[in-house]
Design a protein around this motif. Structure first.
Motif, PDB file in Angstrom:
ATOM      1  N   VAL A 199       0.844  -1.200   0.000  1.00 27.49           N
ATOM      2  CA  VAL A 199       0.000   0.000   0.000  1.00 27.49           C
ATOM      3  C   VAL A 199       0.877   1.246   0.000  1.00 27.49           C
ATOM      4  CG1 VAL A 199      -1.762   1.311   1.271  1.00 27.49           C
ATOM      5  CG2 VAL A 199      -1.876  -1.189   1.235  1.00 27.49           C
ATOM      6  N   ILE A 200       0.566   2.174  -0.913  1.00 24.55           N
ATOM      7  CA  ILE A 200       1.173   3.512  -0.895  1.00 24.55           C
ATOM      8  C   ILE A 200       0.207   4.406  -0.127  1.00 24.55           C
ATOM      9  CG2 ILE A 200       1.833   5.530  -2.282  1.00 24.55           C
ATOM     10  CD1 ILE A 200       2.562   3.607  -4.574  1.00 24.55           C
ATOM     11  N   GLY A 201       0.691   5.037   0.939  1.00 24.77           N
ATOM     12  CA  GLY A 201      -0.140   5.957   1.712  1.00 24.77           C
ATOM     13  C   GLY A 201      -0.124   7.338   1.075  1.00 24.77           C
ATOM     14  N   TYR A 202      -1.199   8.096   1.283  1.00 22.23           N
ATOM     15  CA  TYR A 202      -1.314   9.445   0.709  1.00 22.23           C
ATOM     16  C   TYR A 202      -1.923  10.375   1.746  1.00 22.23           C
ATOM     17  CZ  TYR A 202      -3.319  13.193  -2.206  1.00 22.23           C
ATOM     18  OH  TYR A 202      -3.679  14.408  -2.734  1.00 22.23           O
ATOM     19  N   VAL A 203      -1.207  11.445   2.085  1.00 17.58           N
ATOM     20  CA  VAL A 203      -1.696  12.348   3.146  1.00 17.58           C
ATOM     21  C   VAL A 203      -1.998  13.759   2.626  1.00 17.58           C
ATOM     22  CG1 VAL A 203      -0.570  11.062   5.016  1.00 17.58           C
ATOM     23  CG2 VAL A 203       0.686  12.917   3.882  1.00 17.58           C
ATOM     24  N   GLY A 204      -2.054  13.895   1.294  1.00 18.52           N
ATOM     25  CA  GLY A 204      -2.266  15.212   0.673  1.00 18.52           C
ATOM     26  C   GLY A 204      -3.413  16.036   1.225  1.00 18.52           C
ATOM     27  N   PRO A 205      -4.623  15.463   1.378  1.00 22.88           N
ATOM     28  CA  PRO A 205      -5.759  16.286   1.796  1.00 22.88           C
ATOM     29  C   PRO A 205      -5.783  16.659   3.283  1.00 22.88           C
ATOM     30  CG  PRO A 205      -6.458  14.390   0.509  1.00 22.88           C
ATOM     31  CD  PRO A 205      -5.049  14.145   0.924  1.00 22.88           C
TER      32      PRO A 205
END
Length: 245
Positions: A199-205
């Motif tokens: 899994v690639i995590g994404y914290v942009g928002p």
């Protein structure tokens, strides 16, 4: 080393900036449900996000019943789930925007023709399809490649249960080692990891003062790498494909 042939994207706050809008609509409905049952708790979109991010509405109602002793009959539960879908879709159709930088990456991925692109969400299928259509991303997800834990499964569930990812892989004819999931929440990351995928995590928002904390949360939940912006995606994917993570 197995080749990556499929990318499975979460929808809410991964492809589209929907969580805030959706939680506003949810809060209005949940407050109404509480008032009808003389329960004196009031949620805002923001407090609801803190407590239930990554869960679908059915999951939230079940948690509320447990946590606050709220009685909801199975008939009422179904009625509320439909009402929430309608309310959220109306808000999304009015104001939904894509996550910053994601369209550029989807365009490149589609042009490369290297990967099967799929959407795997906890949210209802009707809502997921309305979301990607509103922002014009539906052109990247051709055919029967959009899956919902709330709608697609024989028994509705919600992430962190891995059922929706396992179901999606089965339908797509893919093994976990061929797939990479992209997730923004703890429950989503756990779901993908438990299904055996990287899994690639994404914290942009997330708010700037929350990004570092969320990065740690996603890593603790099993994300092999975390990106703050979609522009980092090619480098993250390359690390997985090269076997360095």
């Amino acid at each position: 080393m197995p080749q990556i042939t499929a990318l499975l994207f979460d929808c809410d706050n991964t492809l589209v900036l929907s969580e805030e809008l959706a939680f506003e609509a949810c809060a209005e409905l949940i407050n109404q449900i509480c008032v009808e049952r003389n329960v004196t708790i009031t949620f805002t979109g923001e407090t609801l996000i803190k407590e239930f991010v990554g869960q679908n509405f059915r999951g939230m109602l079940l948690s509320l019943q447990e946590r606050y002793g709220i009685e909801i009959t199975p008939e009422d539960l179904e009625k509320y789930v439909t009402a929430e879908e309608d309310a959220v879709i109306a808000k999304l159709k009015a104001s939904l925007r894509p996550c910053v930088g994601v369209d550029e990456q989807l365009e490149k991925l589609a042009a490369s023709n290297k990967y099967l692109l799929s959407v795997v969400s906890s949210s209802a299928l009707r809502r997921v399809k309305a979301s990607i259509e509103k922002v014009g991303q539906d052109k990247y997800f051709k055919g029967d490649v959009v899956f919902s834990a709330a709608t697609s499964l024989p028994v509705p569930t919600s992430k962190p249960n891995p059922a929706v990812y396992l179901f999606a892989m089965e339908k797509l004819g893919k093994k976990p080692e061929e797939c990479v999931a992209i997730e923004d929440s703890k429950s989503g990351t756990l779901s993908g990891t438990r299904a055996g995928m990287k899994v690639i995590g994404y914290v942009g928002p997330y708010a700037d003062d929350k990004k570092a904390e969320m990065e740690q949360v996603l890593k603790d939940a099993g994300a092999v790498i975390v990106m703050q912006h979609w522009s980092e995606f090619p480098a993250c994917l390359e690390k997985i494909e090269s076997g360095s993570i």
